[in-house]
Design a protein around this motif. Sequence first.
Motif, short mmCIF file in Angstrom:
data_model
loop_
_atom_site.label_atom_id
_atom_site.label_comp_id
_atom_site.label_asym_id
_atom_site.label_seq_id
_atom_site.Cartn_x
_atom_site.Cartn_y
_atom_site.Cartn_z
N ILE A 1 -11.44 -5.66 1.95
CA ILE A 1 -11.04 -4.78 0.85
C ILE A 1 -9.86 -3.91 1.28
O ILE A 1 -8.90 -3.73 0.54
N ARG A 2 -9.93 -3.35 2.50
CA ARG A 2 -8.82 -2.52 3.01
C ARG A 2 -7.52 -3.32 3.04
O ARG A 2 -6.47 -2.82 2.64
N SER A 3 -7.61 -4.55 3.48
CA SER A 3 -6.42 -5.41 3.53
C SER A 3 -5.88 -5.70 2.14
O SER A 3 -4.67 -5.63 1.90
N ALA A 4 -6.78 -6.02 1.21
CA ALA A 4 -6.36 -6.34 -0.16
C ALA A 4 -5.67 -5.16 -0.84
O ALA A 4 -4.73 -5.35 -1.62
N LEU A 5 -6.10 -3.94 -0.53
CA LEU A 5 -5.52 -2.74 -1.14
C LEU A 5 -4.38 -2.15 -0.32
O LEU A 5 -3.74 -1.19 -0.73
N GLY A 6 -4.16 -2.69 0.87
CA GLY A 6 -3.11 -2.15 1.74
C GLY A 6 -3.47 -0.80 2.32
O GLY A 6 -2.61 0.05 2.52
N LEU A 7 -4.76 -0.58 2.57
CA LEU A 7 -5.22 0.71 3.09
C LEU A 7 -5.11 0.73 4.61
O LEU A 7 -5.46 -0.23 5.28
N SER B 1 -5.02 6.68 4.68
CA SER B 1 -4.67 6.40 3.28
C SER B 1 -5.60 7.15 2.34
O SER B 1 -6.79 7.26 2.60
N ALA B 2 -5.05 7.63 1.25
CA ALA B 2 -5.85 8.30 0.22
C ALA B 2 -6.36 7.24 -0.75
O ALA B 2 -5.64 6.28 -1.07
N VAL B 3 -7.59 7.38 -1.20
CA VAL B 3 -8.17 6.46 -2.18
C VAL B 3 -8.74 7.25 -3.34
O VAL B 3 -9.05 8.43 -3.22
N GLU B 4 -8.83 6.59 -4.49
CA GLU B 4 -9.42 7.19 -5.68
C GLU B 4 -10.60 6.33 -6.10
O GLU B 4 -10.53 5.11 -6.07
N PHE B 5 -11.68 6.98 -6.51
CA PHE B 5 -12.86 6.28 -7.00
C PHE B 5 -13.02 6.59 -8.48
O PHE B 5 -12.72 7.69 -8.93
N ALA B 6 -13.51 5.61 -9.22
CA ALA B 6 -13.79 5.79 -10.64
C ALA B 6 -15.00 4.93 -10.99
O ALA B 6 -15.34 4.00 -10.26
N VAL B 7 -15.65 5.26 -12.09
CA VAL B 7 -16.75 4.46 -12.60
C VAL B 7 -16.29 3.92 -13.94
O VAL B 7 -15.93 4.69 -14.83
N ASN B 8 -16.29 2.60 -14.09
CA ASN B 8 -15.83 2.01 -15.35
C ASN B 8 -16.94 2.03 -16.40
O ASN B 8 -18.05 2.49 -16.13
N GLN B 9 -16.65 1.53 -17.59
CA GLN B 9 -17.61 1.58 -18.70
C GLN B 9 -18.87 0.76 -18.44
O GLN B 9 -19.90 0.99 -19.06
N MET B 10 -18.79 -0.18 -17.50
CA MET B 10 -19.96 -1.01 -17.19
C MET B 10 -20.78 -0.40 -16.05
O MET B 10 -21.73 -1.00 -15.57
N GLY B 11 -20.39 0.81 -15.59
CA GLY B 11 -21.11 1.49 -14.53
C GLY B 11 -20.76 1.02 -13.13
O GLY B 11 -21.45 1.35 -12.18
N GLU B 12 -19.68 0.25 -13.01
CA GLU B 12 -19.26 -0.24 -11.70
C GLU B 12 -18.29 0.75 -11.07
O GLU B 12 -17.46 1.36 -11.75
N VAL B 13 -18.39 0.91 -9.76
CA VAL B 13 -17.47 1.78 -9.04
C VAL B 13 -16.21 1.00 -8.73
O VAL B 13 -16.27 -0.14 -8.26
N MET C 1 -20.46 -8.21 -0.62
CA MET C 1 -20.27 -7.47 0.60
C MET C 1 -21.09 -6.18 0.53
O MET C 1 -20.89 -5.40 -0.38
N ALA C 2 -21.96 -5.98 1.44
CA ALA C 2 -22.80 -4.78 1.45
C ALA C 2 -22.40 -3.89 2.62
O ALA C 2 -21.90 -4.36 3.64
N THR C 3 -22.60 -2.61 2.44
CA THR C 3 -22.37 -1.64 3.50
C THR C 3 -23.45 -0.57 3.38
O THR C 3 -24.14 -0.50 2.37
N THR C 4 -23.61 0.25 4.40
CA THR C 4 -24.67 1.25 4.42
C THR C 4 -24.10 2.65 4.23
O THR C 4 -23.09 3.01 4.83
N LEU C 5 -24.74 3.43 3.40
CA LEU C 5 -24.38 4.82 3.15
C LEU C 5 -24.94 5.69 4.26
O LEU C 5 -26.13 5.61 4.58
N THR C 6 -24.09 6.54 4.86
CA THR C 6 -24.57 7.44 5.92
C THR C 6 -25.23 8.66 5.31
O THR C 6 -25.15 8.90 4.10
N SER C 7 -25.85 9.47 6.14
CA SER C 7 -26.50 10.70 5.67
C SER C 7 -25.49 11.69 5.09
O SER C 7 -25.85 12.58 4.33
#
Length: 79
Positions: free
Chosen positions: A17-23, A27-39, A1-7
């Motif tokens: 994804i929103r449905s799977a996470l119940g967002l 809703s507040a979300v947290e981002f992290a980068v794992n050891q493999m460099g994935e968000v 699934m691809a999306t575009t980053l705005t300016s």
Amino acid sequence: MATTLTSKGQVTIPKQIRSALGLEPGSAVEFAVNQMGEVVIHKARVGAEAKPDRFARVRGKADVEWRTDELMLLLRGED
């Protein structure tokens, strides 16, 4: 699934994804980068579920009253 980053650095989280996470809107979300460099995105924990802020218990506890000139002298040393 691809999306575009705005300016402004924003992206739309795909509906699947929103449905799977119940967002929902607001809703507040947290981002992290794992050891493999994935968000990784998680629904943010709130209230009793939230991780305690490691600085919260010591915030405002300092009992040393420094004057600016004394602190600057300590930090810079004597010239």
